[in-house]
Enzyme design. Structure first.
Site, PDB file in Angstrom:
ATOM      1  CB  VAL A   1       2.219   0.105   3.883  1.00 24.30           C
ATOM      2  CG1 VAL A   1       2.266  -0.687   5.259  1.00 24.30           C
ATOM      3  CG2 VAL A   1       1.736   1.561   4.409  1.00 24.30           C
TER       4      VAL A   1
ATOM      5  N   GLY B   1       0.818  -1.308   0.140  1.00 25.86           N
ATOM      6  CA  GLY B   1       0.008   0.008   0.027  1.00 25.86           C
ATOM      7  C   GLY B   1       0.673   1.343   0.013  1.00 25.86           C
TER       8      GLY B   1
ATOM      9  CE  LYS C   1       1.362   5.603   7.918  1.00 30.33           C
ATOM     10  NZ  LYS C   1       0.267   5.945   8.948  1.00 30.33           N
TER      11      LYS C   1
ATOM     12  CG  ASP D   1      -8.154  10.460   9.380  1.00 33.88           C
ATOM     13  OD1 ASP D   1      -9.255  10.905   8.913  1.00 33.88           O
ATOM     14  OD2 ASP D   1      -7.321   9.998   8.916  1.00 33.88           O
TER      15      ASP D   1
END
Length: 952
Positions: free
Chosen positions: A643, A636, A657, A753
């Site tokens: 990632v 990702g 990450k 978030d």
């Protein structure tokens, strides 16, 4: 030879002076470098701090002596950031006042205990959080310790008992818990503070009994304020040994037992407030309290007793409050002749007989409240000029009686008319008319008097205006006039009044003027008249600084020609030495500002952050785990970076990450994020395994979550079939994770978030909240319950209140979670095909029909088996409560969890079951093919300027 000897002597003197010069420059450079490093974590600094030397260039708020920084007074400057450990380097610091900076957050660094010369530590009305460090007890020179109106948690440090020079101790209005510390063996306690005058601990959560040893006859206390806590047990008789006391408040606790009889020996006490407890036994004779002005024993469980006759002997009494204290019998005739008496509140008792008041009573009398008693007859002389309240007495229940004082009334006197000297004067925008009719931008704030002996009237407040103005002018502050407005008594029994201080000769204050005014109130330099008692001042943010530049003229130094060469040589030596050491110190300050500069793989280097279980990875280790970050392991990407999936040598699967260089945070911000993630541990939060800060890398290492995001499962991408039961369990798990952040993390955290793309599902479909990149410490919020910050988050999930005001609260997360709940129902993104999910649900709803008539917008997977949708309507109702426009109408996450648990039980499931794991594969796909559960990309990712429109 003689000339040569004098020359050698002159050279020695010159070198000696040069060394002194270098040493002075070295020390001054230390302070400058330390201050520079300290303020690297601060924002919104005064303009004068941009260049030059703090002492040589007259930085606002900085006081120096012999080129050493001895004072930092920056009250009410709207600073933002945290207080770093670099502060400890300012070894000569005496005064630190950062009050009224509501954007100063984070913990108080333990290294503050190294400031051994500190006398005034004043951090009133900021947003500091975490525990008060025990190292505060090392500040043996401390005279003023004011940490009130913050968000400190944990226990009161027993080490404060070491501060034998302490005069003022104010820890009120925090979130402190635990018992009151007293000395035992080698452990210090508050009972050792025999020279301290002020114990201010109100509005906390202190619990347990009041220790008998807390008070002793050697103490010189004048104010003991423990109101609005959770204290239990009885009031110790040792309180009566402190004969210097002037104000005592233990109201709004859970105290019980009899009042000690020797409390009546406290002849200097002006205010005694013990209301709203569970005190029992007889009311003792308090006639010995000859200075008593305010007596409040209301709402206790005393034995039934006659109205005490000794009350009439209290000739200083102004306010008597004994509501619901089991009083009976009649009121003595002489009761209302006390010369200073203003307010009498005796409602909800069993007072009977005849109430009579003739033409002779206190000229100060404002209110008599005797509602809900057993008074059978009333004789009142005509023309009385006070408020009389007698409703719900037998006398008034006679239908033939139609007197104004028999009508049910609210207690008057809790608000007062605004004092206006020039009501018709029109001023430019944001300016206010002063009492002498000049328009200006005043310095404003609120006085909060914690134990007033009198609640006064307009004449009292005008006299207070005059007193404040006189004192400020004595202090030689540029003040023309002051005004008091909007006076009221709040729910805590505090007297509040708004203060406006107007500048002299100009229509605004500069920064120095605001700092000076704020310090006068934060440092308690201003002392109000005795009847107002102890206070705290809450300053408003001041933004109308003049910003005028000043020219610093430099006077040339004329030196005799005979010694010119020697002075020049000396100056060159000093300049060279100063430049060398300044460069060295600047390098050191830069290193100190980088918290990771001395880290090693074992984490044994200097300035290592406080980590709980997070591991340090080298870049080489992560390269091995991911085959040098091969694209085959890329799972990702997002605005932060990419990632990667990896496998540790022990076989543990991890998700890495890795930031891209263009998006790297500052090292201090990255350190703070690592610390934040490392200390949150809950089964419904993604676990941080470790991090890498090596060779320019900023990388976070998480546990690997195999089943991707909730959004992918709802959309069908993951191949997992999300039936109603699994949706309930996932909703419950993610709600519990969010509840942990709000209510159990220390300090609490606002995620900021929450969305279905940030809720991950493990192999058993246990929900795990992820991605804390935008999270804010809830300790950052001010007394109004919010933190003002730039709007960040994801469109569609954004709280409209936060969106419009920039004011972030824990209820902002609740709104986002409500949107996620509606996603559970519809399997649609919040904004899809130009339609907003909240508006769609509200328009489609019909509460008179099954499933609220939502079949048209529901996920088709749910519609095919509606008989299984137990608790569906309750689920939708809860979601809509969460997405109310105003945060005050939304539930807390704790309340959300309880309601979902109830729905889960209705559906026949155990809410404490570990998971809703799939027992088989669905659609031929096992739960394991996901793309990017840790990335922060989104079609609606938002961070920046607020658009002109808002979500419907």
């Amino acid at each position: 030879m003689r000339v040569l000897g004098y020359g050698m002597m002159g050279l020695r003197v010159g070198l000696f002076l040069a060394l002194i010069c270098i040493r002075i420059s070295d020390i001054a450079a230390q302070d400058a470098a330390a201050l520079q490093a300290l303020t690297e974590s601060w924002g919104n600094l005064p303009p004068s701090w941009n260049t030059g030397d703090p002492c040589g260039n007259s930085w606002e708020g900085i006081t120096c002596r012999n080129s050493r920084i001895v004072g930092i007074t920056l009250a009410n400057m709207d600073l933002m950031g945290q207080l770093s450990g670099d502060l400890a380097t300012l070894s000569e610091l005496r005064i630190l006042d950062l009050s009224y900076n509501q954007r100063l957050t984070g913990p108080l660094p333990p290294s503050i205990g190294q400031l051994t010369r500190l006398t005034n530590l004043i951090l009133v009305g900021c947003r500091f959080s975490g525990r008060i460090p025990n190292s505060v007890g090392s500040l043996e020179q401390l005279v003023y310790l004011s940490l009130n109106e913050n968000r400190f948690t944990g226990e009161v440090p027993a080490s404060i008992g070491n501060l034998r020079n302490l005069y003022w101790l104010d820890l009120a209005d925090n979130q402190l818990t635990g018992s009151i510390p007293v000395s035992s063996g080698d452990t210090p306690g508050l009972d050792l503070l025999v020279n301290t005058k002020h114990f201010h601990f109100g509005k906390n959560r202190l619990s347990g009994p009041i220790p008998r040893s807390l008070f002793n006859s050697s103490m010189t206390l004048i104010h003991v304020l423990f109101d609005n806590n959770e204290l239990t047990g009885s009031i110790p008789s040792t309180l009566g040994l402190v004969r210097t006391l002037e104000a005592v408040r233990f109201d709004r606790n859970s105290l019980s037992g009899d009042l000690p009889t020797n409390i009546g020996n406290l002849s200097n006490v002006n205010e005694l407030v013990l209301s709203n407890n569970a005190l029992t036994g007889p009311i003792p004779d308090l006639s010995g309290m000859e200075s008593l002005s305010l007596l409040d024993l209301s709402n206790n469980s005393f034995e039934a007793t006659e109205v005490p006759r000794w009350i009439a002997t209290l000739q200083s009494l102004t306010t008597l409050m004994m509501e619901e204290t089991s009083l009976e019998g009649s009121i003595p005739d002489e009761f209302f002749n006390i010369p200073q008496l203003q307010i009498v509140r005796l409602r909800n008792n069993q007072i009977n007989g005849t109430f009579g008041i003739g033409s002779s009573y206190s000229s100060q009398l404002q209110l008599i409240d005797l509602q809900n008693n057993s008074i059978g007859a009333v004789t009142v002389a005509p023309g009385y000029n006070f408020t009389l309240m007698l409703a719900d007495n037998p006398f008034c229940q006679d239908n033939r009686v139609s007197l104004s004082y028999c009508n049910i009334q609210q207690n008057p006197g809790s608000s007062y008319t605004t004092l206006q000297s020039c009501p018709d004067r029109r001023c430019p925008s944001e300016q206010i008319s002063s009492p002498i009719c000049n328009c200006a931008y005043p310095f404003t704030g609120t006085f909060i008097f914690r134990a007033p002996s009198s609640f006064g009237n307009s004449n009292y407040f005008r006299a207070l205006q005059v007193d404040i103005l006189r004192r400020l002018q004595i202090f030689r502050l540029p003040v023309e006039s002051v005004a008091i407005r909007d006076v009221d008594v709040d729910e805590f029994g505090y007297l509040n009044m708004h203060l406006a201080v107007f500048p002299a000769g100009i229509d605004y204050f500069n920064r120095t003027g605001v700092i000076s005014l704020a310090f006068v109130f934060s440092n308690q330099t201003y002392k109000p008249p005795e009847e107002y008692g102890p206070y705290v001042f809450r300053a408003d943010i001041y933004t109308h600084f003049e910003g005028r530049s000043r020219d610093n003229s430099r006077t040339g130094i004329i030196v005799g020609a005979a010694i010119g060469a020697s002075i020049l040589l000396l100056l060159l030596i000093c300049a060279g030495g100063y430049a060398y050491f300044q460069k060295k110190r600047a390098k050191k300050a830069k290193q100190q500002a980088n918290p990771f500069v001395s880290w090693d793989p074992q984490g044994t280097g200097g300035d290592v952050p406080q980590l709980k279980g997070a591991r340090f990875f080298t870049l080489e280790e992560l390269q091995k785990c991911t085959h040098n970050f091969s694209e085959a392991n890329n799972i990702g990407s997002g605005g932060y970076g990419k990632v990667y999936k990896g496998i540790l040598p022990d076989g543990q699967m991890i998700a890495i990450k890795r930031s891209q260089h263009g998006s790297m945070q500052g090292s201090r911000e990255f350190k703070n994020e690592v610390e934040l993630l490392s200390r949150v541990h809950h089964k419904n939060l993604v676990k941080l395994v470790g991090f890498c800060f090596d060779k320019g890398e900023q990388t976070l290492v998480y546990e690997f979550i195999p089943n991707g995001t909730l959004m992918e499962s709802l959309s069908g991408k993951s191949g997992i079939r999300m039936d109603w039961i699994r949706r309930l369990m996932v909703t419950l798990g993610s709600a519990r994770g969010l509840q942990y952040l709000h209510e159990l993390a220390d300090p609490p955290i606002i995620h900021r978030d929450i969305k279905s793309n940030n809720i991950l599902l493990d192999e058993r479909l246990t929900a795990k909240v992820a991605d804390f990149g935008l999270s804010k410490l809830f300790g950052d919020t001010d007394q109004k319950g919010y933190v003002t910050t730039q709007v960040k988050g994801t469109m569609g999930y954004l709280d409209p209140e936060y969106f419009m005001t920039n004011q972030l609260t824990e209820k902002s997360d609740v709104f986002s979670f409500g949107v996620v709940m509606l996603e559970m129902v519809t399997a649609r993104q919040p904004i899809q095909d130009g339609k907003y999910i909240v508006k769609e649900i509200k328009e489609a709803m019909d509460r008179t029909k099954d499933l609220y008539n939502l079949e048209r917008v529901m996920d088709t997977m749910l519609v095919t088996n509606t008989s299984m949708l137990v608790g569906f309507e309750k689920f939708v109702d809860l979601a809509l409560k969460c997405v109310q426009d105003e945060g005050m109408y939304r539930p807390t996450m704790g309340e959300v969890v309880k309601e979902i648990e109830h729905i889960v039980k209705l559906a026949g499931m155990n809410p404490n079951a570990d998971s809703a794991a799939p027992s088989q594969t669905y659609d031929g796909v096992s739960g394991g093919n996901f793309s990017h559960p840790y990335s922060d990309n989104s079609l609606f990712s938002y961070s920046g300027t607020i658009p002109l429109t808002r979500p419907e």
